[in-house]
Scaffold this motif. Structure first.
Motif, short mmCIF file in Angstrom:
data_model
loop_
_atom_site.label_atom_id
_atom_site.label_comp_id
_atom_site.label_asym_id
_atom_site.label_seq_id
_atom_site.Cartn_x
_atom_site.Cartn_y
_atom_site.Cartn_z
N LYS A 1 29.58 56.78 53.32
CA LYS A 1 29.05 55.58 52.67
C LYS A 1 27.82 55.90 51.83
O LYS A 1 27.65 55.36 50.73
CB LYS A 1 28.71 54.53 53.73
CG LYS A 1 29.94 53.96 54.43
CD LYS A 1 29.54 52.89 55.44
CE LYS A 1 30.77 52.31 56.14
NZ LYS A 1 30.40 51.29 57.15
N SER A 2 26.97 56.78 52.36
CA SER A 2 25.76 57.14 51.61
C SER A 2 26.10 57.90 50.34
O SER A 2 25.50 57.67 49.28
CB SER A 2 24.84 58.00 52.49
OG SER A 2 24.47 57.31 53.65
N ALA A 3 27.09 58.80 50.44
CA ALA A 3 27.52 59.54 49.24
C ALA A 3 28.14 58.60 48.22
O ALA A 3 27.92 58.76 47.01
CB ALA A 3 28.49 60.64 49.63
N LEU A 4 28.90 57.62 48.70
CA LEU A 4 29.51 56.64 47.79
C LEU A 4 28.43 55.84 47.06
O LEU A 4 28.57 55.55 45.86
CB LEU A 4 30.42 55.71 48.57
CG LEU A 4 31.16 54.63 47.76
CD1 LEU A 4 32.04 55.27 46.69
CD2 LEU A 4 31.98 53.74 48.67
N CYS A 5 27.36 55.51 47.76
CA CYS A 5 26.24 54.80 47.12
C CYS A 5 25.63 55.64 46.01
O CYS A 5 25.30 55.13 44.93
CB CYS A 5 25.18 54.44 48.15
SG CYS A 5 25.67 53.12 49.29
N CYS A 6 25.49 56.95 46.26
CA CYS A 6 24.96 57.85 45.23
C CYS A 6 25.87 57.87 44.00
O CYS A 6 25.39 57.86 42.86
CB CYS A 6 24.80 59.25 45.78
SG CYS A 6 23.45 59.45 46.95
N LEU A 7 27.18 57.90 44.24
CA LEU A 7 28.12 57.91 43.13
C LEU A 7 28.04 56.62 42.32
O LEU A 7 28.04 56.65 41.08
CB LEU A 7 29.54 58.10 43.65
CG LEU A 7 29.85 59.41 44.40
CD1 LEU A 7 31.30 59.43 44.87
CD2 LEU A 7 29.57 60.61 43.51
N LEU A 8 27.93 55.49 43.02
CA LEU A 8 27.85 54.20 42.33
C LEU A 8 26.55 54.08 41.53
O LEU A 8 26.54 53.55 40.41
CB LEU A 8 27.95 53.06 43.35
CG LEU A 8 29.30 52.92 44.06
CD1 LEU A 8 29.25 51.81 45.10
CD2 LEU A 8 30.42 52.65 43.04
N VAL A 9 25.45 54.57 42.10
CA VAL A 9 24.17 54.56 41.38
C VAL A 9 24.27 55.42 40.13
O VAL A 9 23.75 55.08 39.06
CB VAL A 9 23.03 55.05 42.30
CG1 VAL A 9 21.75 55.30 41.49
CG2 VAL A 9 22.76 54.03 43.40
N ASN A 10 24.96 56.56 40.25
CA ASN A 10 25.13 57.44 39.11
C ASN A 10 25.95 56.77 38.01
O ASN A 10 25.61 56.87 36.82
CB ASN A 10 25.81 58.74 39.56
CG ASN A 10 25.82 59.80 38.50
OD1 ASN A 10 26.77 59.94 37.73
ND2 ASN A 10 24.74 60.57 38.43
N TYR A 11 27.05 56.09 38.40
CA TYR A 11 27.86 55.37 37.40
C TYR A 11 27.05 54.27 36.74
O TYR A 11 27.17 54.04 35.53
CB TYR A 11 29.10 54.77 38.06
CG TYR A 11 30.03 55.79 38.66
CD1 TYR A 11 30.17 57.06 38.09
CD2 TYR A 11 30.79 55.50 39.79
CE1 TYR A 11 31.01 58.00 38.64
CE2 TYR A 11 31.65 56.43 40.35
CZ TYR A 11 31.75 57.69 39.77
OH TYR A 11 32.60 58.62 40.33
N ALA A 12 26.22 53.58 37.54
CA ALA A 12 25.37 52.53 36.98
C ALA A 12 24.38 53.13 35.97
O ALA A 12 24.13 52.55 34.91
CB ALA A 12 24.61 51.81 38.10
N GLY A 13 23.82 54.29 36.31
CA GLY A 13 22.89 54.95 35.41
C GLY A 13 23.56 55.37 34.11
O GLY A 13 23.00 55.18 33.02
N GLU A 14 24.78 55.91 34.20
CA GLU A 14 25.47 56.32 32.98
C GLU A 14 25.88 55.11 32.16
O GLU A 14 25.81 55.13 30.93
CB GLU A 14 26.69 57.17 33.32
CG GLU A 14 27.33 57.80 32.10
CD GLU A 14 28.47 58.74 32.42
OE1 GLU A 14 28.94 59.43 31.51
OE2 GLU A 14 28.89 58.78 33.59
N GLY A 15 26.33 54.05 32.83
CA GLY A 15 26.67 52.83 32.11
C GLY A 15 25.47 52.24 31.39
O GLY A 15 25.57 51.79 30.24
N LEU A 16 24.31 52.27 32.03
CA LEU A 16 23.08 51.76 31.41
C LEU A 16 22.67 52.65 30.24
O LEU A 16 22.13 52.16 29.23
CB LEU A 16 21.97 51.71 32.45
CG LEU A 16 20.67 50.99 32.06
CD1 LEU A 16 20.96 49.53 31.70
CD2 LEU A 16 19.66 51.05 33.21
N LEU A 17 22.94 53.95 30.35
CA LEU A 17 22.64 54.87 29.25
C LEU A 17 23.49 54.54 28.02
O LEU A 17 22.99 54.53 26.89
CB LEU A 17 22.88 56.31 29.70
CG LEU A 17 22.55 57.41 28.69
CD1 LEU A 17 21.07 57.43 28.35
CD2 LEU A 17 22.99 58.77 29.22
#
Length: 298
Positions: free
Chosen positions: A272-288
């Motif tokens: 679950k923690s790793a999945l949160c990291c992946l989702l945060v990363n996708y959010a960061g790239e989407g915001l970029l």
């Protein structure tokens, strides 16, 4: 025209996903861990096809003087570091984790640009870069399949990709097209990887590889080289036909598709923690991508 752009974008996504899956299959499933030979083969085929395509007039590649080639060599060296370290990392890490580390190259690009070119960034870009950095740094701490070697090579890959982007944007290389840059990269890569095959032990170690006579191995290697070449052509075509922020959107979609489909093809364990990291990363790239749209619309 719009339909053609969507078709080209979808074609790019298909080549992107299948290319990464094929590389992952050869490197991880078949365990062909000889990156100098694997990447040397890919760059040889890519360079050969690019030169033949240029001769036939299928793509436009101008002749460039030796001085231009020599001045571009630092970029080619970064390119070799990118593909070599990326190959080592991809062989050890699941595709979603690899992309998370790969996306952190935007942090390297941003910091280097700020230091060398005094570029100013909007708050949205700063926030996106921060999210990419936090997710990449946190992922090794919570990854249930943590591989120190994989993360080490992913870090080298990230540094090379970020530095290469900055080098590519230098004004003195603006006269070189993307295909011309890649042609020099291919030629230099083949020479350097051929020389490095013996010191790294890949040249003789490959004869102990169990799948050497397997049709799956030959098919995978041939497919990876051809897919890499077609991915290059579609990426350049997409870049020349669309604004950069639209290209970034298609690249973002391609990564999402590859990451979401990879658990159906390869064995991946995600906490679950790793999945949160992946989702945060996708959010960061989407915001970029969103920040690039804002810059382009001004």
């Amino acid at each position: 025209m719009t339909v053609n752009r969507y078709a080209l974008g979808l074609l790019f996504c298909c080549f992107y996903v299948v290319s990464y899956f094929t590389n992952k299959y050869v490197l991880s499933v078949l365990k062909f861990t000889y990156p100098t030979l694997f990447q040397g083969w890919q760059t040889f085929v890519g360079g050969l096809l690019l030169l033949v395509s240029g001769r036939l007039g299928l793509v436009e590649i101008s002749r460039f003087p030796r001085a231009v080639v020599l001045s571009w060599l630092p970029g080619s060296l970064l390119f070799v570091g990118n593909i070599y370290a990326g190959s080592r990392a991809l062989s050890r890490l699941p595709i979603p984790m690899f992309f998370t580390l790969h996306n952190a190259s935007e942090v390297v690009t941003h910091v280097t640009s700020r230091l060398t070119q005094k570029e100013h960034a909007s708050w949205t870009k700063l926030l996106s870069v921060s999210l990419l950095l936090v997710s990449a740094v946190s992922l090794p701490l919570v990854d249930p399949q943590f591989d120190p070697g994989g993360y080490f090579w992913a870090m080298i890959h990230c540094l090379c990709v970020g530095a290469y982007r900055v080098f590519q944007k230098l004004p003195k290389y603006s006269h070189l097209s993307d295909l011309e840059q890649q042609c020099i990269n291919y030629i230099f890569s083949v020479l350097l990887l051929a020389v490095a095959a013996h010191p790294t032990g890949d040249l003789f170690g490959v004869f102990e590889f169990p799948f050497l006579q397997s049709y799956r191995f030959h098919s995978g290697c041939c497919a990876s080289a051809l897919l890499g070449f077609f991915l290059l052509l579609t990426a350049v075509k997409l870049k020349n036909g669309l604004p950069l922020e639209h290209c970034a959107s298609w690249l973002f979609l391609a990564k999402i598709l590859a990451a979401c489909l990879s658990p159906f093809v390869f064995d991946i364990v995600v906490s679950k923690s790793a999945l949160c990291c992946l989702l945060v990363n996708y959010a960061g790239e989407g915001l970029l991508v969103y920040s690039e749209y804002n810059v382009a619309s001004r």
